[in-house]
Design an enzyme around this catalytic site. Structure first.
Site, PDB file in Angstrom:
ATOM      1  N   SER A 135      18.890  30.852  27.791  1.00  0.00           N
ATOM      2  CA  SER A 135      17.536  30.906  27.251  1.00  0.00           C
ATOM      3  C   SER A 135      16.574  30.014  28.041  1.00  0.00           C
ATOM      4  CB  SER A 135      17.593  30.543  25.768  1.00  0.00           C
ATOM      5  OG  SER A 135      16.502  31.096  25.112  1.00  0.00           O
TER       6      SER A 135
ATOM      7  N   LYS B 266      16.239  29.718  32.210  1.00  0.00           N
ATOM      8  CA  LYS B 266      15.066  29.626  33.104  1.00  0.00           C
ATOM      9  C   LYS B 266      15.282  28.408  34.000  1.00  0.00           C
ATOM     10  CE  LYS B 266      12.256  30.559  28.879  1.00  0.00           C
ATOM     11  NZ  LYS B 266      12.453  31.913  28.511  1.00  0.00           N
TER      12      LYS B 266
ATOM     13  N   TRP C 297      13.422  40.377  22.663  1.00  0.00           N
ATOM     14  CA  TRP C 297      12.393  39.366  22.973  1.00  0.00           C
ATOM     15  C   TRP C 297      12.482  38.930  24.442  1.00  0.00           C
ATOM     16  CZ3 TRP C 297       7.978  37.625  21.455  1.00  0.00           C
ATOM     17  CH2 TRP C 297       7.587  36.300  21.595  1.00  0.00           C
TER      18      TRP C 297
ATOM     19  N   HIS D  27      20.877  37.052  20.866  1.00  0.00           N
ATOM     20  CA  HIS D  27      20.533  35.964  21.778  1.00  0.00           C
ATOM     21  C   HIS D  27      21.509  34.801  21.567  1.00  0.00           C
ATOM     22  CE1 HIS D  27      17.624  33.802  24.218  1.00  0.00           C
ATOM     23  NE2 HIS D  27      17.594  32.813  23.333  1.00  0.00           N
TER      24      HIS D  27
END
Ligand code: GTR
Length: 423
Positions: A263, A267, A354, A404
């Site tokens: 998540s 990044k 998302w 997720h």
């Protein structure tokens, strides 16, 4: 002081929702993805073609500069030069019932009294007593003590985001949090496959709220300029400092360290891998917007939304593209390409709309020509694979069943990939 700041961030988030809407009114309809033109990966900024592996280092440098300038922020020169001091504070050889060692290492700033301290946990298979082994390095969300229930792991005392389950009280973790993230960190599986695992709490580097860049390592390096790093840049820097240590650790083969993140920390692993070519293998787990997903698709979380909800993650130039994403000189297939020619893995989850799974796959695919310059195959397929059907040669990709998260399925694929490319 910290406490009141954490409450004010909650207020900022509520405001943010009011301004740009909620996850419910994000676009999840493929037919509503706007037409877009991506910046060309294999073209220098002067328009000339990037045609050979010899051209790649220069193109790589251009892209790195662009991501620094417009997205994640440049790492300040002073931070680039800083090396931390390492001190082993605990070492045991009977971890996991004797099949592993566990060590805690504190990394501090030389000469900075009461400065930030980064706490690295290193768990290594028995074999590493005699010879160095490859390793996975990743930041964790809830403290080192959350990844495994062994009470010898030191409880994090740093600021922590509130949680729903009462494990964090007054922004500090409680004993009850021990082992509560264990499903995301299958330590035995990693050790049994012959790898070491190193992890550090991301809040040791920079607490995850918008405090105007005063705490964490910002206390040492000062307030960033508009084109300098936000929190993702700071967290990435921390990963490189952990790697500095692992390279010197006799238990770990420093040339075989994979960086992994989920998540927002996915990044982060991408930005760390982009900047620091010593990472041998880079893993992005459900990293979404500002990670592996293409910005210009505006599917699920958008650049405007992320910059509004999390104004401290990127640099101050990134929000200038909120309503004009077509003007951004890069897109996220190019962050994936910055890993070339090293192996990289991009993973999505079917219920994680998302994060835009298709946008994550397209990045992996559109980055692949960078590997082809080296005679390697990237993701090796044109169409997005079905659920739970991993693909990829030097660029791995899968979309797994579920939400997720980081699961054993994800880790199983990363370990297989590491066996193939790193071990
Ligand atoms: C969400 C954010 C995502 C992702 C996620 C996480 O709130 O919108 O970009 O980073 O948090 O890190 O869990």
């Amino acid at each position: 002081m910290m406490r009141s700041l954490s409450f004010s961030i909650a207020a900022t988030c509520t405001l943010a929702f009011a301004v740009v809407g909620s996850a419910q009114d994000a676009n999840y309809d493929e037919s509503k993805v706007p037409a877009y033109t991506l910046p060309e990966l294999l073209k220098f900024e002067d328009g000339s073609p990037v045609a050979t592996a010899e051209h790649w280092p220069k193109r790589r440098q251009e892209l790195l500069e662009l991501f620094g300038e417009h997205v994640y922020g440049h790492t300040p020169a002073k931070a680039k030069e800083t090396k931390l001091e390492a001190k082993v504070t605990q070492a045991v050889t009977d971890f996991l019932g004797g099949k592993a060692s566990m060590k805690e290492v504190t990394l501090t700033f030389p000469g900075v009294v009461d400065g930030p301290a980064l706490h690295l946990l290193v768990i290594a298979p028995k074999k590493a007593m005699g010879e160095p082994v490859p390793a996975f390095l990743g930041l964790n969300f809830r403290g080192n003590h959350s990844i495994h229930a062994d009470p010898r792991i030191t409880l994090s005392e740093n600021w922590m985001r509130p949680d729903k389950d009462g494990l964090v009280i007054d922004n500090r973790s409680t004993e009850k949090a021990r082992g509560t993230s264990a499903s995301r960190w299958p330590v035995e599986m990693i050790i049994d496959r012959g790898y070491a695992l190193a992890t550090m709490y991301y809040g040791d580097i920079d607490p995850d709220f918008d405090d105007g860049f005063e705490n964490g390592i910002h206390a040492v390096f000062g307030k960033p300029k508009a084109n300098e790093w936000g929190s993702i840049g700071a967290w990435s820097w921390g990963l490189s400092r952990a790697l500095d240590y692992l390279i010197l650790d006799a238990q770990v083969d420093g040339a075989k360290v994979a960086v992994i993140g989920h998540s927002r920390l996915g990044k982060t692993s991408l930005w760390a891998g982009a900047q620091d070519q010593r990472f041998a293998f880079i893993i992005s787990n459900d990293s979404g917007c500002g990670g592996a997903a293409l910005n210009r698709r505006e599917f699920g979380e958008t650049v405007k939304r992320i910059n509004t909800s999390f104004p401290h993650w990127f640099n101050d130039r990134f929000p200038t593209y909120n309503d004009n994403i077509g003007a951004l000189p890069v897109d996220q297939h190019e962050i994936i390409a910055l890993m070339a020619p090293r192996p990289v893995y991009v993973a999505s989850a079917a219920e994680d709309e998302w994060a835009d799974p298709r946008g994550e796959f397209l990045s992996a695919k559109l980055a692949s020509p960078a590997w082809e310059l080296f005679g390697k195959v990237g993701v090796g397929v044109d169409e997005m694979p079905g659920i739970d059907q991993p693909v990829g040669d030097t660029v791995g990709y899968h979309i797994r069943t579920g939400k997720h998260d980081v699961t054993d399925f994800d880790w199983g694929r990363y370990l297989d990939f590491a066996d193939r490319h790193v071990k």
